[in-house]
Design a protein around this motif. Structure first.
Motif, PDB file in Angstrom:
ATOM      1  N   GLU A   1       0.688  -1.223   0.147  1.00 38.12           N
ATOM      2  CA  GLU A   1       0.026  -0.129   0.143  1.00 38.12           C
ATOM      3  C   GLU A   1       0.742   1.177   0.104  1.00 38.12           C
ATOM      4  O   GLU A   1       0.667   2.265  -0.822  1.00 38.12           O
ATOM      5  N   THR A   2       2.100   1.173   0.918  1.00 38.74           N
ATOM      6  CA  THR A   2       2.812   2.527   1.112  1.00 38.74           C
ATOM      7  C   THR A   2       3.457   2.585  -0.331  1.00 38.74           C
ATOM      8  O   THR A   2       3.548   3.745  -1.038  1.00 38.74           O
ATOM      9  N   LEU A   3       3.990   1.485  -1.160  1.00 37.52           N
ATOM     10  CA  LEU A   3       4.729   1.781  -2.276  1.00 37.52           C
ATOM     11  C   LEU A   3       3.696   1.940  -3.502  1.00 37.52           C
ATOM     12  O   LEU A   3       4.073   2.655  -4.364  1.00 37.52           O
ATOM     13  N   ALA A   4       2.346   1.796  -3.351  1.00 37.10           N
ATOM     14  CA  ALA A   4       1.379   1.934  -4.509  1.00 37.10           C
ATOM     15  C   ALA A   4       1.243   3.485  -4.317  1.00 37.10           C
ATOM     16  O   ALA A   4       1.240   4.295  -5.322  1.00 37.10           O
ATOM     17  N   GLY A   5       1.157   3.824  -3.095  1.00 35.47           N
ATOM     18  CA  GLY A   5       0.978   5.483  -2.788  1.00 35.47           C
ATOM     19  C   GLY A   5       2.109   6.324  -3.497  1.00 35.47           C
ATOM     20  O   GLY A   5       1.972   7.391  -3.882  1.00 35.47           O
ATOM     21  N   ALA A   6       3.153   5.744  -2.806  1.00 32.84           N
ATOM     22  CA  ALA A   6       4.573   6.371  -3.497  1.00 32.84           C
ATOM     23  C   ALA A   6       4.772   6.537  -5.039  1.00 32.84           C
ATOM     24  O   ALA A   6       5.188   7.540  -5.620  1.00 32.84           O
ATOM     25  N   GLY A   7       4.398   5.236  -5.637  1.00 33.22           N
ATOM     26  CA  GLY A   7       4.400   5.201  -7.013  1.00 33.22           C
ATOM     27  C   GLY A   7       3.339   6.379  -7.706  1.00 33.22           C
ATOM     28  O   GLY A   7       3.581   6.860  -8.701  1.00 33.22           O
ATOM     29  N   GLU A   8       2.154   6.457  -7.147  1.00 29.76           N
ATOM     30  CA  GLU A   8       0.986   7.203  -7.607  1.00 29.76           C
ATOM     31  C   GLU A   8       1.755   8.622  -7.523  1.00 29.76           C
ATOM     32  O   GLU A   8       1.235   9.464  -8.562  1.00 29.76           O
ATOM     33  N   LEU A   9       2.382   8.867  -6.488  1.00 27.32           N
ATOM     34  CA  LEU A   9       2.766  10.347  -6.313  1.00 27.32           C
ATOM     35  C   LEU A   9       3.950  10.719  -7.383  1.00 27.32           C
ATOM     36  O   LEU A   9       3.779  11.624  -7.844  1.00 27.32           O
TER      37      LEU A   9
ATOM     38  N   GLY B   1       5.471  13.303 -12.656  1.00 21.07           N
ATOM     39  CA  GLY B   1       6.288  13.063 -13.743  1.00 21.07           C
ATOM     40  C   GLY B   1       7.479  12.023 -13.826  1.00 21.07           C
ATOM     41  O   GLY B   1       8.515  11.960 -14.703  1.00 21.07           O
ATOM     42  N   ASP B   2       7.585  11.511 -12.727  1.00 21.88           N
ATOM     43  CA  ASP B   2       8.842  10.572 -12.417  1.00 21.88           C
ATOM     44  C   ASP B   2       8.544   9.073 -12.458  1.00 21.88           C
ATOM     45  O   ASP B   2       8.237   8.343 -11.565  1.00 21.88           O
ATOM     46  N   THR B   3       8.647   8.653 -14.010  1.00 27.38           N
ATOM     47  CA  THR B   3       8.259   7.437 -14.293  1.00 27.38           C
ATOM     48  C   THR B   3       9.051   6.330 -13.517  1.00 27.38           C
ATOM     49  O   THR B   3       8.725   5.269 -13.545  1.00 27.38           O
ATOM     50  N   LEU B   4      10.501   6.658 -13.493  1.00 25.78           N
ATOM     51  CA  LEU B   4      11.500   5.708 -12.955  1.00 25.78           C
ATOM     52  C   LEU B   4      11.427   5.337 -11.538  1.00 25.78           C
ATOM     53  O   LEU B   4      11.332   4.283 -11.295  1.00 25.78           O
ATOM     54  N   THR B   5      10.734   6.460 -10.777  1.00 30.18           N
ATOM     55  CA  THR B   5      10.540   5.874  -9.370  1.00 30.18           C
ATOM     56  C   THR B   5       9.018   5.369  -9.303  1.00 30.18           C
ATOM     57  O   THR B   5       8.998   4.218  -8.436  1.00 30.18           O
ATOM     58  N   GLU B   6       8.215   5.705 -10.209  1.00 27.60           N
ATOM     59  CA  GLU B   6       7.018   4.966 -10.058  1.00 27.60           C
ATOM     60  C   GLU B   6       7.204   3.400 -10.556  1.00 27.60           C
ATOM     61  O   GLU B   6       6.754   2.441 -10.057  1.00 27.60           O
ATOM     62  N   ASP B   7       8.254   3.225 -11.159  1.00 27.06           N
ATOM     63  CA  ASP B   7       8.502   1.867 -11.908  1.00 27.06           C
ATOM     64  C   ASP B   7       9.069   0.932 -10.717  1.00 27.06           C
ATOM     65  O   ASP B   7       8.688  -0.142 -10.328  1.00 27.06           O
ATOM     66  N   LEU B   8       9.962   1.767 -10.105  1.00 25.12           N
ATOM     67  CA  LEU B   8      10.530   0.774  -8.771  1.00 25.12           C
ATOM     68  C   LEU B   8       9.617   0.672  -7.820  1.00 25.12           C
ATOM     69  O   LEU B   8       9.496  -0.462  -7.166  1.00 25.12           O
ATOM     70  N   CYS B   9       8.550   1.456  -7.793  1.00 24.13           N
ATOM     71  CA  CYS B   9       7.424   1.305  -6.605  1.00 24.13           C
ATOM     72  C   CYS B   9       6.657   0.427  -6.986  1.00 24.13           C
ATOM     73  O   CYS B   9       6.142  -0.554  -6.215  1.00 24.13           O
ATOM     74  N   ILE B  10       6.185   0.421  -8.370  1.00 25.98           N
ATOM     75  CA  ILE B  10       5.576  -0.597  -8.884  1.00 25.98           C
ATOM     76  C   ILE B  10       6.025  -2.391  -8.664  1.00 25.98           C
ATOM     77  O   ILE B  10       5.396  -3.199  -8.171  1.00 25.98           O
TER      78      ILE B  10
ATOM     79  N   ARG C   1       8.434  -3.103  -6.658  1.00 30.41           N
ATOM     80  CA  ARG C   1       8.431  -3.534  -5.106  1.00 30.41           C
ATOM     81  C   ARG C   1       7.109  -3.854  -4.456  1.00 30.41           C
ATOM     82  O   ARG C   1       6.925  -4.843  -3.916  1.00 30.41           O
ATOM     83  N   GLY C   2       6.025  -3.143  -5.150  1.00 30.29           N
ATOM     84  CA  GLY C   2       4.854  -3.401  -4.599  1.00 30.29           C
ATOM     85  C   GLY C   2       4.316  -4.745  -5.129  1.00 30.29           C
ATOM     86  O   GLY C   2       3.744  -5.337  -4.248  1.00 30.29           O
ATOM     87  N   GLN C   3       4.700  -5.246  -6.069  1.00 36.46           N
ATOM     88  CA  GLN C   3       4.064  -6.463  -6.670  1.00 36.46           C
ATOM     89  C   GLN C   3       4.937  -7.480  -5.890  1.00 36.46           C
ATOM     90  O   GLN C   3       4.320  -8.674  -5.470  1.00 36.46           O
ATOM     91  N   THR C   4       6.172  -7.394  -5.568  1.00 34.51           N
ATOM     92  CA  THR C   4       6.973  -8.398  -4.655  1.00 34.51           C
ATOM     93  C   THR C   4       6.018  -8.469  -3.377  1.00 34.51           C
ATOM     94  O   THR C   4       6.150  -9.487  -2.942  1.00 34.51           O
ATOM     95  N   HIS C   5       5.762  -7.353  -2.555  1.00 31.74           N
ATOM     96  CA  HIS C   5       5.026  -7.510  -1.237  1.00 31.74           C
ATOM     97  C   HIS C   5       3.733  -8.264  -1.487  1.00 31.74           C
ATOM     98  O   HIS C   5       3.284  -8.961  -0.643  1.00 31.74           O
ATOM     99  N   GLU C   6       3.200  -7.768  -2.664  1.00 32.26           N
ATOM    100  CA  GLU C   6       1.672  -8.605  -2.744  1.00 32.26           C
ATOM    101  C   GLU C   6       1.977 -10.051  -2.773  1.00 32.26           C
ATOM    102  O   GLU C   6       1.192 -10.710  -2.393  1.00 32.26           O
ATOM    103  N   LYS C   7       2.889 -10.537  -3.712  1.00 34.84           N
ATOM    104  CA  LYS C   7       3.353 -11.803  -3.732  1.00 34.84           C
ATOM    105  C   LYS C   7       3.455 -12.470  -2.424  1.00 34.84           C
ATOM    106  O   LYS C   7       3.045 -13.735  -1.869  1.00 34.84           O
ATOM    107  N   PHE C   8       4.373 -11.918  -1.571  1.00 36.64           N
ATOM    108  CA  PHE C   8       4.710 -12.276  -0.086  1.00 36.64           C
ATOM    109  C   PHE C   8       3.464 -12.369   0.564  1.00 36.64           C
ATOM    110  O   PHE C   8       3.155 -13.426   1.450  1.00 36.64           O
ATOM    111  N   ALA C   9       2.622 -11.457   0.549  1.00 37.79           N
ATOM    112  CA  ALA C   9       1.371 -11.516   1.391  1.00 37.79           C
ATOM    113  C   ALA C   9       0.284 -12.393   0.837  1.00 37.79           C
ATOM    114  O   ALA C   9       0.121 -13.457   1.810  1.00 37.79           O
ATOM    115  N   TRP C  10       0.599 -12.910  -0.433  1.00 42.62           N
ATOM    116  CA  TRP C  10       0.027 -14.018  -0.794  1.00 42.62           C
ATOM    117  C   TRP C  10       0.486 -15.434  -0.322  1.00 42.62           C
ATOM    118  O   TRP C  10      -0.334 -16.434   0.032  1.00 42.62           O
ATOM    119  N   PHE C  11       1.779 -15.595  -0.466  1.00 44.93           N
ATOM    120  CA  PHE C  11       2.420 -16.708   0.285  1.00 44.93           C
ATOM    121  C   PHE C  11       1.923 -16.766   1.587  1.00 44.93           C
ATOM    122  O   PHE C  11       1.733 -17.881   1.990  1.00 44.93           O
TER     123      PHE C  11
END
Length: 156
Positions: free
Chosen positions: A116-124, A129-138, A140-150
């Protein structure tokens, strides 16, 4: 308009760096939480949980560095004190040694918070206009969602 670290306004870099520092703080606390659980888990699921908690803390250790280095690429200093991270983090340390099931629940909640925190940082970052940070946040967020699923799968 897409921008790089060097073309973002000072206000934009400050906002993005603040959001990323929040991500670093929560990642650091989750790292230690996972390592604590790795050391102390017991019970019939010891082996798989011991391994999963290790995968989580090893992933998070690298992630802290990736996030902090993005802050530095924005020419802002990363906030690296443990006390400051604990104070800022929405993730808390565990008191005592929880049961294996409670460890799983706490780690799952930590992963969901991080996503959730990374999704918010990515949206910000995207809005500024910072797509490079957005990409990093996306990523990382996907990794945390995968761990949450596990972890949720252990509780089913």
């Amino acid at each position: 308009m897409t921008q790089t670290a060097q073309t973002l306004s000072t206000d934009a870099t400050t906002q993005i760096a603040d959001a990323l520092n929040q991500c670093v703080a929560e990642t650091a606390v989750a790292t230690m939480l996972a390592q604590n659980f790795h050391w102390n888990v017991t019970g019939m699921a010891f082996g798989p949980l011991h391994d999963l908690f290790q995968k989580i803390y090893e992933d998070h250790f690298v992630a802290q560095d990736d996030l902090a280095e993005r802050i530095r690429a924005l020419d802002v200093y990363a906030k690296g004190t443990l006390a400051g991270m604990l104070k800022r983090s929405k993730i808390s340390e565990a008191d005592g040694v929880p049961s294996a099931e409670e460890m799983i629940r706490l780690m799952k909640e930590a992963q969901e918070t991080l996503a959730e925190t990374l999704a918010g940082a990515g949206e910000l970052a995207a809005s500024l206009g910072d797509t490079l940070t957005e990409d990093l946040c996306i990523a990382r967020g996907q990794t945390h969602e995968k761990f949450a699923w596990f972890l949720r799968s252990h509780l089913a």
